[in-house]
Design a protein around this motif. Structure first.
Motif, PDB file in Angstrom:
ATOM      1  N   PHE A 120       0.773  -1.248   0.054  1.00 33.31           N
ATOM      2  CA  PHE A 120      -0.096   0.095   0.048  1.00 33.31           C
ATOM      3  C   PHE A 120       0.888   1.220  -0.055  1.00 33.31           C
ATOM      4  N   HIS A 121       1.903   1.269   0.529  1.00 29.40           N
ATOM      5  CA  HIS A 121       2.958   2.458   0.691  1.00 29.40           C
ATOM      6  C   HIS A 121       4.361   2.069   0.081  1.00 29.40           C
ATOM      7  N   TYR A 122       4.604   1.477  -1.089  1.00 25.95           N
ATOM      8  CA  TYR A 122       5.760   1.132  -1.544  1.00 25.95           C
ATOM      9  C   TYR A 122       6.740   2.424  -1.644  1.00 25.95           C
ATOM     10  N   ASP A 123       6.498   3.733  -1.831  1.00 24.86           N
ATOM     11  CA  ASP A 123       7.521   4.735  -1.481  1.00 24.86           C
ATOM     12  C   ASP A 123       7.755   5.101   0.030  1.00 24.86           C
ATOM     13  N   LYS A 124       7.352   4.429   0.831  1.00 29.50           N
ATOM     14  CA  LYS A 124       7.668   4.378   2.306  1.00 29.50           C
ATOM     15  C   LYS A 124       8.258   3.130   2.671  1.00 29.50           C
ATOM     16  N   TRP A 125       8.567   2.468   1.939  1.00 31.89           N
ATOM     17  CA  TRP A 125       9.094   1.016   2.498  1.00 31.89           C
ATOM     18  C   TRP A 125      10.260   1.113   3.511  1.00 31.89           C
ATOM     19  N   TYR A 126      11.011   2.065   3.565  1.00 33.15           N
ATOM     20  CA  TYR A 126      12.225   2.340   4.416  1.00 33.15           C
ATOM     21  C   TYR A 126      11.743   2.428   5.878  1.00 33.15           C
ATOM     22  N   ILE A 127      10.361   2.795   5.950  1.00 31.67           N
ATOM     23  CA  ILE A 127      10.048   2.995   7.516  1.00 31.67           C
ATOM     24  C   ILE A 127       9.889   1.830   8.306  1.00 31.67           C
ATOM     25  N   PRO A 128       9.016   0.948   7.816  1.00 30.74           N
ATOM     26  CA  PRO A 128       9.024  -0.187   8.798  1.00 30.74           C
ATOM     27  C   PRO A 128      10.386  -1.184   8.705  1.00 30.74           C
ATOM     28  N   THR A 129      11.043  -1.128   7.594  1.00 32.46           N
ATOM     29  CA  THR A 129      12.500  -1.774   7.318  1.00 32.46           C
ATOM     30  C   THR A 129      13.404  -1.381   8.019  1.00 32.46           C
ATOM     31  N   ALA A 130      13.559   0.042   8.400  1.00 30.88           N
ATOM     32  CA  ALA A 130      14.477   0.589   9.399  1.00 30.88           C
ATOM     33  C   ALA A 130      14.246   0.143  10.632  1.00 30.88           C
ATOM     34  N   GLU A 131      12.847   0.181  11.198  1.00 32.79           N
ATOM     35  CA  GLU A 131      12.499  -0.142  12.303  1.00 32.79           C
ATOM     36  C   GLU A 131      12.765  -1.668  12.830  1.00 32.79           C
ATOM     37  N   TYR A 132      12.571  -2.401  11.767  1.00 36.25           N
ATOM     38  CA  TYR A 132      12.704  -3.860  11.972  1.00 36.25           C
ATOM     39  C   TYR A 132      14.313  -4.286  12.002  1.00 36.25           C
ATOM     40  N   PHE A 133      15.178  -3.510  11.548  1.00 35.51           N
ATOM     41  CA  PHE A 133      16.677  -3.779  11.722  1.00 35.51           C
ATOM     42  C   PHE A 133      17.100  -2.937  12.973  1.00 35.51           C
ATOM     43  N   ILE A 134      16.415  -1.819  13.451  1.00 34.22           N
ATOM     44  CA  ILE A 134      16.672  -1.386  14.659  1.00 34.22           C
ATOM     45  C   ILE A 134      16.448  -2.176  16.005  1.00 34.22           C
ATOM     46  N   PHE A 135      15.199  -3.019  15.905  1.00 33.47           N
ATOM     47  CA  PHE A 135      14.725  -3.909  16.712  1.00 33.47           C
ATOM     48  C   PHE A 135      15.765  -5.082  16.477  1.00 33.47           C
ATOM     49  N   ILE A 136      16.058  -5.546  15.507  1.00 36.72           N
ATOM     50  CA  ILE A 136      16.895  -6.719  15.499  1.00 36.72           C
ATOM     51  C   ILE A 136      18.153  -6.496  16.268  1.00 36.72           C
ATOM     52  N   SER A 137      18.770  -5.332  15.935  1.00 35.08           N
ATOM     53  CA  SER A 137      19.996  -4.927  16.388  1.00 35.08           C
ATOM     54  C   SER A 137      19.728  -4.808  18.011  1.00 35.08           C
ATOM     55  N   LEU A 138      18.650  -4.509  18.469  1.00 36.30           N
ATOM     56  CA  LEU A 138      18.398  -4.171  20.059  1.00 36.30           C
ATOM     57  C   LEU A 138      18.203  -5.588  20.552  1.00 36.30           C
ATOM     58  N   HIS A 139      17.645  -6.438  19.754  1.00 37.60           N
ATOM     59  CA  HIS A 139      17.335  -7.492  20.544  1.00 37.60           C
ATOM     60  C   HIS A 139      18.542  -8.451  20.529  1.00 37.60           C
ATOM     61  N   VAL A 140      19.381  -8.551  19.698  1.00 37.94           N
ATOM     62  CA  VAL A 140      20.758  -9.147  19.653  1.00 37.94           C
ATOM     63  C   VAL A 140      21.487  -8.570  20.747  1.00 37.94           C
ATOM     64  N   TYR A 141      21.598  -7.133  20.994  1.00 38.98           N
ATOM     65  CA  TYR A 141      22.305  -6.633  22.115  1.00 38.98           C
ATOM     66  C   TYR A 141      21.847  -6.859  23.206  1.00 38.98           C
ATOM     67  N   LEU A 142      20.468  -7.142  23.520  1.00 43.75           N
ATOM     68  CA  LEU A 142      20.078  -7.354  24.721  1.00 43.75           C
ATOM     69  C   LEU A 142      20.452  -8.903  25.384  1.00 43.75           C
ATOM     70  N   ILE A 143      20.431  -9.877  24.107  1.00 42.46           N
ATOM     71  CA  ILE A 143      20.894 -11.137  24.472  1.00 42.46           C
ATOM     72  C   ILE A 143      22.294 -11.182  24.898  1.00 42.46           C
ATOM     73  N   LEU A 144      22.979 -10.599  24.037  1.00 42.51           N
ATOM     74  CA  LEU A 144      24.544 -10.503  24.326  1.00 42.51           C
ATOM     75  C   LEU A 144      24.668  -9.621  25.845  1.00 42.51           C
ATOM     76  N   THR A 145      24.054  -8.685  26.186  1.00 37.38           N
ATOM     77  CA  THR A 145      24.282  -8.126  27.431  1.00 37.38           C
ATOM     78  C   THR A 145      23.823  -9.108  28.719  1.00 37.38           C
ATOM     79  N   LYS A 146      22.770  -9.741  28.571  1.00 37.60           N
ATOM     80  CA  LYS A 146      22.322 -10.898  29.576  1.00 37.60           C
ATOM     81  C   LYS A 146      23.121 -11.772  29.911  1.00 37.60           C
TER      82      LYS A 146
END
Length: 202
Positions: free
Chosen positions: A120-146
């Motif tokens: 529906f919003h192909y011109d704004k594909w980067y918004i959820p994609t950036a969110e996805y990669f930020i959260f993946i980074s954060l989740h990996v970070y939290l596992i390693l921190t734990k």
């Protein structure tokens, strides 16, 4: 009487769903199993709402944000050491598998939502994609921190402090490079810390 029966049937269905789905999660992902027992209904509702309202530009990003926040609480409590020795694998393999399953599980939730958003919003594909990669980074970070500060069956104050710092990366993007650098540091610290328990399996 009819109303009571209807409500009873819905409750039984939800309870059945809440016991069946965690069984599909690999045994190593006990954090997700425990988390889903608490939040399965909420996660399912959010996911369905996000998918069905993806034609609204804000819908999917908001749902991914909430779905990305929920797993942060899964890694607050350290498990007993018997739970990490039970799989009889080295510290490196344990960390790799924890990260792999975290990425796969979160991707399973996020990618259908991102795909629906892009339709529906192909011109704004980067918004959820950036969110996805930020959260993946954060989740990996939290596992390693734990595991960098792992102490059996406890809740580390260091994990809470560094977890809060990582969470700032969601709000203030300048913290994301700090999260990446700390992730590298905590990877080596995690290996060293876990080797005390898993040295026999190297």
């Amino acid at each position: 009487m009819l109303g009571v029966l209807v409500n009873l049937e819905i409750k039984l269905n939800l309870l059945s769903l809440n016991t069946k789905i965690p069984r599909l999660i690999p045994e190593e992902c006990f954090e997700w199993k425990a988390g889903l027992r608490k939040y399965l209904i909420l996660i399912a509702l959010l996911w369905v709402v996000g998918l069905s309202t993806s034609f609204f530009v804000a819908s999917v990003p908001i749902v991914i944000f909430i779905l990305g926040i929920l797993p942060l609480s899964f890694y607050e409590q350290s498990e007993p050491y018997q739970m990490i020795t039970a799989f009889e694998i080295s510290a490196t393999k344990l960390l790799f598998r924890k990260i792999k399953y975290q990425v796969l599980l979160f991707s399973g939730l996020s990618i259908p939502l991102i795909a629906s958003f892009v339709v529906f919003h192909y011109d704004k594909w980067y918004i959820p994609t950036a969110e996805y990669f930020i959260f993946i980074s954060l989740h990996v970070y939290l596992i390693l921190t734990k595991y960098a500060f792992y102490e059996p069956d406890s809740r580390s104050s260091a994990v809470q402090v560094f977890g809060t710092l990582g969470a700032l990366g969601i709000i203030i993007p300048v913290f994301i490079p700090v999260v990446w650098l700390l992730s590298i540091r905590f990877y080596f610290k995690s290996r060293q810390n876990l080797n005390f328990y898993l040295n026999d399996y190297d």
